[in-house]
Design a protein around this motif. Structure first.
Motif, PDB file in Angstrom:
ATOM      1  N   VAL A 124       0.844  -1.202   0.000  1.00 21.71           N
ATOM      2  CA  VAL A 124       0.000   0.000   0.000  1.00 21.71           C
ATOM      3  C   VAL A 124       0.877   1.249   0.000  1.00 21.71           C
ATOM      4  O   VAL A 124       0.591   2.211  -0.702  1.00 21.71           O
ATOM      5  CB  VAL A 124      -0.928   0.052   1.222  1.00 21.71           C
ATOM      6  CG1 VAL A 124      -2.195   0.768   0.910  1.00 21.71           C
ATOM      7  CG2 VAL A 124      -1.263  -1.294   1.759  1.00 21.71           C
ATOM      8  N   GLN A 133      -4.367   6.489   5.116  1.00 23.97           N
ATOM      9  CA  GLN A 133      -4.963   5.497   4.216  1.00 23.97           C
ATOM     10  C   GLN A 133      -4.121   4.224   4.167  1.00 23.97           C
ATOM     11  O   GLN A 133      -4.651   3.114   4.162  1.00 23.97           O
ATOM     12  CB  GLN A 133      -5.139   6.076   2.816  1.00 23.97           C
ATOM     13  CG  GLN A 133      -6.153   7.194   2.741  1.00 23.97           C
ATOM     14  CD  GLN A 133      -7.524   6.764   3.238  1.00 23.97           C
ATOM     15  OE1 GLN A 133      -8.015   5.691   2.935  1.00 23.97           O
ATOM     16  NE2 GLN A 133      -8.144   7.627   4.037  1.00 23.97           N
ATOM     17  N   SER A 137      -5.597   0.736   5.691  1.00 26.07           N
ATOM     18  CA  SER A 137      -5.723  -0.344   4.713  1.00 26.07           C
ATOM     19  C   SER A 137      -4.871  -1.543   5.118  1.00 26.07           C
ATOM     20  O   SER A 137      -5.305  -2.688   5.021  1.00 26.07           O
ATOM     21  CB  SER A 137      -5.305   0.165   3.331  1.00 26.07           C
ATOM     22  OG  SER A 137      -5.406  -0.853   2.389  1.00 26.07           O
ATOM     23  N   ASP A 190      -6.228  -3.398   8.379  1.00 29.58           N
ATOM     24  CA  ASP A 190      -7.475  -4.118   8.136  1.00 29.58           C
ATOM     25  C   ASP A 190      -7.217  -5.537   7.652  1.00 29.58           C
ATOM     26  O   ASP A 190      -8.086  -6.390   7.739  1.00 29.58           O
ATOM     27  CB  ASP A 190      -8.338  -3.389   7.107  1.00 29.58           C
ATOM     28  CG  ASP A 190      -9.114  -2.243   7.720  1.00 29.58           C
ATOM     29  OD1 ASP A 190      -9.124  -2.119   8.959  1.00 29.58           O
ATOM     30  OD2 ASP A 190      -9.704  -1.457   6.949  1.00 29.58           O
TER      31      ASP A 190
END
Length: 81
Positions: A25, A45, A49, A52
């Motif tokens: 990411v 972000q 991400s 999660d």
């Protein structure tokens, strides 16, 4: 990577319980010379991400952005399920 080879970057680093999730990411979203607010949004972000995808990674993060003219601390709340 999946073979255990070391990955390096001159712009950022990842660590903790979710480095494999974070690495991809961060490579996708990070770009050099971000303004402090842009860096915070990008980092947020990436963190949300990445965590999660890892049950051990926790429920959020504390983000410290330290710049030449502006520094701040913000708390991110992640999923809690």
């Amino acid at each position: 990577d999946s073979l255990g080879a070391m990955e390096t970057s001159k712009d950022f680093m990842v660590a903790g319980t979710a480095p494999n999730s974070l690495w991809g990411v961060c490579e996708s979203f990070y770009r050099p010379n971000l303004e402090p607010d842009e860096l915070f949004e990008t980092l947020s972000q990436c963190l949300l991400s990445g965590v999660d995808r890892d049950a051990l990674a926790g429920w959020g993060a504390v983000v410290y952005v330290i710049g030449k003219d502006k520094s701040f601390v913000k708390t991110l709340k992640g999923r809690m399920d």
